[in-house]
Motif scaffolding. Structure first.
Motif, PDB file in Angstrom:
ATOM      1  N   ASP A  26      38.799  97.543  16.929  1.00  0.00           N
ATOM      2  CA  ASP A  26      37.635  98.107  16.371  1.00  0.00           C
ATOM      3  C   ASP A  26      36.889  98.832  17.563  1.00  0.00           C
ATOM      4  N   ALA A  27      37.358  98.938  18.876  1.00  0.00           N
ATOM      5  CA  ALA A  27      36.534  99.543  20.043  1.00  0.00           C
ATOM      6  C   ALA A  27      37.255 100.262  20.797  1.00  0.00           C
ATOM      7  N   ILE A  28      36.619 100.909  21.494  1.00  0.00           N
ATOM      8  CA  ILE A  28      37.053 101.707  22.854  1.00  0.00           C
ATOM      9  C   ILE A  28      36.487 100.813  23.782  1.00  0.00           C
ATOM     10  N   PRO A  29      37.025  99.925  24.503  1.00  0.00           N
ATOM     11  CA  PRO A  29      36.642  99.004  25.690  1.00  0.00           C
ATOM     12  C   PRO A  29      36.271  99.745  26.765  1.00  0.00           C
ATOM     13  N   GLU A  30      36.678 100.866  27.238  1.00  0.00           N
ATOM     14  CA  GLU A  30      36.199 101.313  28.525  1.00  0.00           C
ATOM     15  C   GLU A  30      35.327 102.520  28.250  1.00  0.00           C
ATOM     16  N   PRO A  31      34.594 102.719  28.977  1.00  0.00           N
ATOM     17  CA  PRO A  31      33.635 103.858  29.180  1.00  0.00           C
ATOM     18  C   PRO A  31      34.503 105.228  29.324  1.00  0.00           C
ATOM     19  N   LEU A  32      34.105 106.238  28.567  1.00  0.00           N
ATOM     20  CA  LEU A  32      34.858 107.448  28.756  1.00  0.00           C
ATOM     21  C   LEU A  32      34.485 107.984  30.056  1.00  0.00           C
ATOM     22  N   GLY A  33      35.791 108.289  30.531  1.00  0.00           N
ATOM     23  CA  GLY A  33      35.830 108.930  31.783  1.00  0.00           C
ATOM     24  C   GLY A  33      35.401 107.801  33.189  1.00  0.00           C
ATOM     25  N   GLY A  34      35.166 106.616  32.869  1.00  0.00           N
ATOM     26  CA  GLY A  34      34.500 105.919  33.792  1.00  0.00           C
ATOM     27  C   GLY A  34      33.004 105.937  34.116  1.00  0.00           C
ATOM     28  N   ARG A  35      32.351 106.694  33.227  1.00  0.00           N
ATOM     29  CA  ARG A  35      31.146 107.084  33.238  1.00  0.00           C
ATOM     30  C   ARG A  35      30.191 105.743  33.051  1.00  0.00           C
ATOM     31  N   VAL A  36      28.856 105.887  33.661  1.00  0.00           N
ATOM     32  CA  VAL A  36      27.711 104.827  33.655  1.00  0.00           C
ATOM     33  C   VAL A  36      26.854 105.459  32.699  1.00  0.00           C
ATOM     34  N   GLY A  37      26.472 104.789  31.765  1.00  0.00           N
ATOM     35  CA  GLY A  37      25.299 105.290  30.784  1.00  0.00           C
ATOM     36  C   GLY A  37      23.884 104.774  31.192  1.00  0.00           C
ATOM     37  N   ASP A  38      23.050 105.584  30.812  1.00  0.00           N
ATOM     38  CA  ASP A  38      21.646 105.509  31.347  1.00  0.00           C
ATOM     39  C   ASP A  38      20.798 105.330  29.890  1.00  0.00           C
ATOM     40  N   PRO A  39      20.327 104.048  29.741  1.00  0.00           N
ATOM     41  CA  PRO A  39      19.747 103.692  28.492  1.00  0.00           C
ATOM     42  C   PRO A  39      18.686 104.889  28.126  1.00  0.00           C
ATOM     43  N   ARG A  40      17.718 105.113  29.143  1.00  0.00           N
ATOM     44  CA  ARG A  40      16.689 106.095  29.100  1.00  0.00           C
ATOM     45  C   ARG A  40      17.035 107.351  28.427  1.00  0.00           C
ATOM     46  N   ARG A  41      18.258 107.617  28.977  1.00  0.00           N
ATOM     47  CA  ARG A  41      18.591 109.306  28.431  1.00  0.00           C
ATOM     48  C   ARG A  41      19.255 108.840  26.999  1.00  0.00           C
ATOM     49  N   GLY A  42      19.765 107.651  26.761  1.00  0.00           N
ATOM     50  CA  GLY A  42      20.305 107.522  25.263  1.00  0.00           C
ATOM     51  C   GLY A  42      19.176 107.145  24.379  1.00  0.00           C
ATOM     52  N   ALA A  43      18.017 106.693  24.771  1.00  0.00           N
ATOM     53  CA  ALA A  43      16.904 106.651  23.921  1.00  0.00           C
ATOM     54  C   ALA A  43      16.620 108.039  23.298  1.00  0.00           C
ATOM     55  N   ARG A  44      16.593 108.948  24.454  1.00  0.00           N
ATOM     56  CA  ARG A  44      16.222 110.532  24.126  1.00  0.00           C
ATOM     57  C   ARG A  44      17.121 111.054  23.088  1.00  0.00           C
ATOM     58  N   ILE A  45      18.338 110.716  23.395  1.00  0.00           N
ATOM     59  CA  ILE A  45      19.304 111.404  22.648  1.00  0.00           C
ATOM     60  C   ILE A  45      19.413 110.853  20.970  1.00  0.00           C
ATOM     61  N   LEU A  46      19.161 109.550  20.860  1.00  0.00           N
ATOM     62  CA  LEU A  46      19.001 108.908  19.731  1.00  0.00           C
ATOM     63  C   LEU A  46      17.779 109.544  18.839  1.00  0.00           C
TER      64      LEU A  46
END
Length: 142
Positions: A26-46
């Motif tokens: 029930d998971a995609i264990p690896e980040p898409l394309g090896g990317r590192v996410g930024d939680p601040r940008r993620g908060a804005r997207i949400l």
């Protein structure tokens, strides 16, 4: 059981490829394309009603956000309930877990129904936006 997903699309006569990903249980264990996410940008997207639009269906314990939804589960503490890989699959392709879900598959382009014209043939979020959103949601632990 693992499945490798490769996706391409033709939008306006131009083909593009989505980052391949591997689904394990029930998971995609690896980040898409090896990317590192930024939680601040993620908060804005949400919170962005034009991009992620997550709060139309979900809620957060944040009184500054008006008009939050109740169709999906509350997002408070999701990082303690689900792994990053589980969160990623739910964003990328929620239909894979529940064919009756109302949640859109944000990184799937084929085999979808009721797709708004501006999203036909392209993902709602790109790979970096998915990873930013995963990083933010995984940080919600309390």
């Amino acid at each position: 059981m693992a499945a490798l997903i490769l996706a391409t699309s033709l939008e306006g006569g131009h083909a593009f490829s989505l980052e391949p990903y591997r689904v394990v249980a029930d998971a995609i264990p690896e980040p898409l394309g090896g990317r590192v996410g930024d939680p601040r940008r993620g908060a804005r997207i949400l919170r962005d009603r034009e991009v992620g639009n997550c709060l139309i269906c979900h809620s957060l314990d944040d009184p500054s956000e008006r008009f939050q939804g109740e169709l999906g589960p509350a997002l408070d503490g999701i990082g303690a309930r689900l792994s990053e890989g589980q969160i990623r699959l739910r964003i990328v392709d929620s239909l894979r877990l529940n064919e009756a879900t109302l949640m859109p598959s944000y990184y799937r382009v084929e085999g979808l129904r009721r797709v708004a014209p501006q999203y036909r043939g392209k993902p709602i979020l790109d790979a970096q936006q998915v990873e930013d959103l995963v990083a933010y949601l995984a940080s919600l632990r309390g």
